[in-house]
Design a protein around this motif. Structure first.
Motif, PDB file in Angstrom:
ATOM      1  N   ASP A 104     -55.429  29.102  70.071  1.00 20.77           N
ATOM      2  CA  ASP A 104     -55.444  29.539  71.469  1.00 20.77           C
ATOM      3  C   ASP A 104     -56.099  28.553  72.425  1.00 20.77           C
ATOM      4  O   ASP A 104     -56.008  28.714  73.636  1.00 20.77           O
ATOM      5  CB  ASP A 104     -56.177  30.895  71.588  1.00 20.77           C
ATOM      6  N   ASP A 105     -56.783  27.529  71.908  1.00 21.97           N
ATOM      7  CA  ASP A 105     -57.478  26.600  72.798  1.00 21.97           C
ATOM      8  C   ASP A 105     -56.777  25.243  72.773  1.00 21.97           C
ATOM      9  O   ASP A 105     -55.594  25.153  72.450  1.00 21.97           O
ATOM     10  CB  ASP A 105     -58.945  26.493  72.406  1.00 21.97           C
ATOM     11  N   TRP A 106     -57.502  24.162  73.096  1.00 22.07           N
ATOM     12  CA  TRP A 106     -56.890  22.837  73.179  1.00 22.07           C
ATOM     13  C   TRP A 106     -56.311  22.379  71.846  1.00 22.07           C
ATOM     14  O   TRP A 106     -55.469  21.477  71.795  1.00 22.07           O
ATOM     15  CB  TRP A 106     -57.898  21.815  73.691  1.00 22.07           C
ATOM     16  N   LYS A 107     -56.760  23.018  70.751  1.00 25.84           N
ATOM     17  CA  LYS A 107     -56.217  22.635  69.443  1.00 25.84           C
ATOM     18  C   LYS A 107     -54.769  23.081  69.279  1.00 25.84           C
ATOM     19  O   LYS A 107     -54.040  22.543  68.451  1.00 25.84           O
ATOM     20  CB  LYS A 107     -57.080  23.221  68.329  1.00 25.84           C
ATOM     21  N   GLY A 108     -54.318  24.055  70.065  1.00 25.32           N
ATOM     22  CA  GLY A 108     -52.922  24.481  70.012  1.00 25.32           C
ATOM     23  C   GLY A 108     -51.963  23.365  70.400  1.00 25.32           C
ATOM     24  O   GLY A 108     -51.012  23.062  69.652  1.00 25.32           O
ATOM     25  N   PHE A 140     -46.695  27.079  77.392  1.00 30.46           N
ATOM     26  CA  PHE A 140     -47.521  26.740  78.555  1.00 30.46           C
ATOM     27  C   PHE A 140     -46.956  27.350  79.840  1.00 30.46           C
ATOM     28  O   PHE A 140     -47.246  26.884  80.940  1.00 30.46           O
ATOM     29  CB  PHE A 140     -47.657  25.223  78.707  1.00 30.46           C
ATOM     30  N   ARG A 141     -46.114  28.360  79.694  1.00 32.78           N
ATOM     31  CA  ARG A 141     -45.561  29.124  80.831  1.00 32.78           C
ATOM     32  C   ARG A 141     -44.808  28.234  81.817  1.00 32.78           C
ATOM     33  O   ARG A 141     -44.880  28.410  83.029  1.00 32.78           O
ATOM     34  CB  ARG A 141     -46.682  29.875  81.559  1.00 32.78           C
ATOM     35  N   GLY A 142     -44.097  27.245  81.301  1.00 29.24           N
ATOM     36  CA  GLY A 142     -43.252  26.414  82.148  1.00 29.24           C
ATOM     37  C   GLY A 142     -43.963  25.275  82.838  1.00 29.24           C
ATOM     38  O   GLY A 142     -43.332  24.470  83.523  1.00 29.24           O
ATOM     39  N   GLN A 204     -55.853  17.553  78.599  1.00 26.49           N
ATOM     40  CA  GLN A 204     -55.169  17.516  79.899  1.00 26.49           C
ATOM     41  C   GLN A 204     -54.305  18.761  80.080  1.00 26.49           C
ATOM     42  O   GLN A 204     -54.332  19.423  81.124  1.00 26.49           O
ATOM     43  CB  GLN A 204     -54.260  16.273  79.982  1.00 26.49           C
ATOM     44  N   GLN A 205     -53.524  19.075  79.055  1.00 31.73           N
ATOM     45  CA  GLN A 205     -52.607  20.208  79.136  1.00 31.73           C
ATOM     46  C   GLN A 205     -53.364  21.528  79.233  1.00 31.73           C
ATOM     47  O   GLN A 205     -53.010  22.401  80.032  1.00 31.73           O
ATOM     48  CB  GLN A 205     -51.688  20.227  77.911  1.00 31.73           C
ATOM     49  N   GLN A 206     -54.409  21.695  78.445  1.00 33.43           N
ATOM     50  CA  GLN A 206     -55.161  22.949  78.449  1.00 33.43           C
ATOM     51  C   GLN A 206     -55.838  23.182  79.793  1.00 33.43           C
ATOM     52  O   GLN A 206     -55.927  24.317  80.269  1.00 33.43           O
ATOM     53  CB  GLN A 206     -56.187  22.939  77.313  1.00 33.43           C
TER      54      GLN A 206
END
Length: 406
Positions: A104-108, A140-142, A204-206
């Motif tokens: 659920d976190d940046w590790k995803g 990432f919801r688009g 960056q993405q998270q």
């Protein structure tokens, strides 16, 4: 008689190509028109002044295109076909289920990049990048960060660099007689690079759009579409291995991989219709790439510097702007390389620009906001650093062991 023009010691071919790339970098909303104009200007110059590697004038152009058509046709068919494959995958429901499988976190995001890397080791890197992009769009919801888009492309290219069925360049080496085990060592550099760019890209993405914690309720996987995707990928893999093993000459005469993908798409169309509505937008990105690849193939790069690890390192940076297929062909002809280093350099190096690899062009067809050299370099900075450090980790651990010049 050929009379090449030289500007400040640089052949005009390179100047025109550099101006084309500069135009693409600055005016990223008009990339197709700039690429076509660049190709037209280079072709006209070669026709009137410099001639082609295959000869002067229209005859030289005809022979050049005859030599390149299989590569161009394969790229066209694969880019168009894998766009339909990715749509099948999206509609299968698997991307919607992925939040249940990823942390659920940046590790995803890190785990997703590792999956793309693994997929690309036995699939075409275009397919791996598109599947990764499709999953990212859902989890990432688009909202996918450009730095993470660069990381998806990098993961797909890195994963294919150590496998003779994972990338066009390594397949070329296999056809030329380089053993599959000779390129496996590229995974030392590629795995190191993955560790280096995956973490900052995932953070960056998270920070940009966190991963969805739970999948929507009531989802159902459409196994028929999953079967179609699997059939396409298995058929392409089987065609690649069979042709390379038993009929290598056939790969120079027919765009076998692209034809195989489209054969399965059309055969399965009565069961589930592909999303034909994707074709117009995909066609624009595909024609753009083909224009750059064709222009790059006309460059006078007949003589590379002497084979060395320094040259191999430099070829990785060159492949970010020049097509890596002719670079690989020239290196094979020249000989004297450690093929694992070359496979990593030309395979992974193109990730540093969005148009530096087929996977990058395919993914930015899906995410047009990625078609900016400035934004790609600004937010994908970790890819270039990872390439450089991964190369030297491999050099330190394995060392440069070139094959004899053949």
């Amino acid at each position: 008689m050929n009379t090449p023009v030289v500007v400040l010691g640089i052949p005009l071919d390179f100047v025109l190509f550099a101006l084309t790339l500069l135009g693409v970098a600055i005016f990223h909303r008009q990339t197709l028109g700039i690429a076509l104009a660049g190709l037209a200007s280079i072709t006209l110059y070669k026709l009137i002044f410099a001639g082609f590697k295959t000869g002067p004038g229209l005859l030289g152009l005809t022979l050049h295109l005859e030599h390149e058509w299989v590569t161009l046709a394969n790229l066209f068919l694969l880019l168009m076909g894998f766009a339909l494959l990715s749509a099948h995958f999206e509609k299968s429901g698997i991307p919607d289920e992925m939040p249940a499988l990823l942390p659920d976190d940046w590790k995803g995001p890190v785990v997703l990049l590792v999956l793309v890397f693994a997929l690309s080791s036995f699939l075409d890197n275009i397919a791996a990048a598109l599947i990764g992009g499709m999953v990212a769009r859902h989890v990432f919801r688009g909202k996918v960060h450009i730095g993470y888009l660069a990381a998806i492309v990098a993961a797909s290219n890195a994963g294919g660099s150590g496998s003779v069925v994972g990338d066009t360049t390594t397949t070329m080496m296999w056809i030329a007689g380089v053993g599959p085990l000779s390129v496996v060592e590229a995974y030392v550099a590629a795995g190191t690079a993955l560790l280096l760019f995956a973490v900052p890209a995932s953070i960056q993405q998270q920070n940009f759009s966190p991963i969805m914690k739970d999948p929507p309720r009531g989802l159902k996987i459409e196994w028929v579409r999953v079967g179609i995707v699997a059939a396409i990928l298995i058929a392409a893999l089987a065609a690649n291995i069979t042709a390379n093993t038993n009929y290598p000459a056939l790969l120079d005469k027919l765009p076998l991989l692209g034809l195989t993908v489209w054969a399965v798409l059309l055969l399965t169309a009565p069961i589930r219709q592909p999303d034909w509505g994707l074709m117009p937008s995909t066609l624009k990105g595909t024609v753009f790439l083909l224009a750059l690849v064709t222009a790059a193939s006309m460059m006078p790069v007949e003589q590379l510097p002497a084979a060395s690890w320094q040259t191999a390192l430099g070829l990785g940076f060159v492949s970010a702007g020049f097509d890596n297929i002719p670079l690989t062909a020239l290196a094979l002809k020249q000989g004297g390389y450690d093929w694992g280093f070359l496979a990593y350099a030309v395979g992974f190096g193109g990730s540093m620009m969005w148009f530096g690899s087929s996977a990058g062009v395919a993914l930015t067809n899906m995410f047009p906001e990625g078609k900016s050299v400035y934004l790609w370099l600004r937010f994908g900075w970790h890819v270039g650093i990872a390439y450089f450090l991964g190369f030297f980790v491999m050099l330190a651990l394995i060392g440069w062991h070139p094959d004899p010049i053949r």
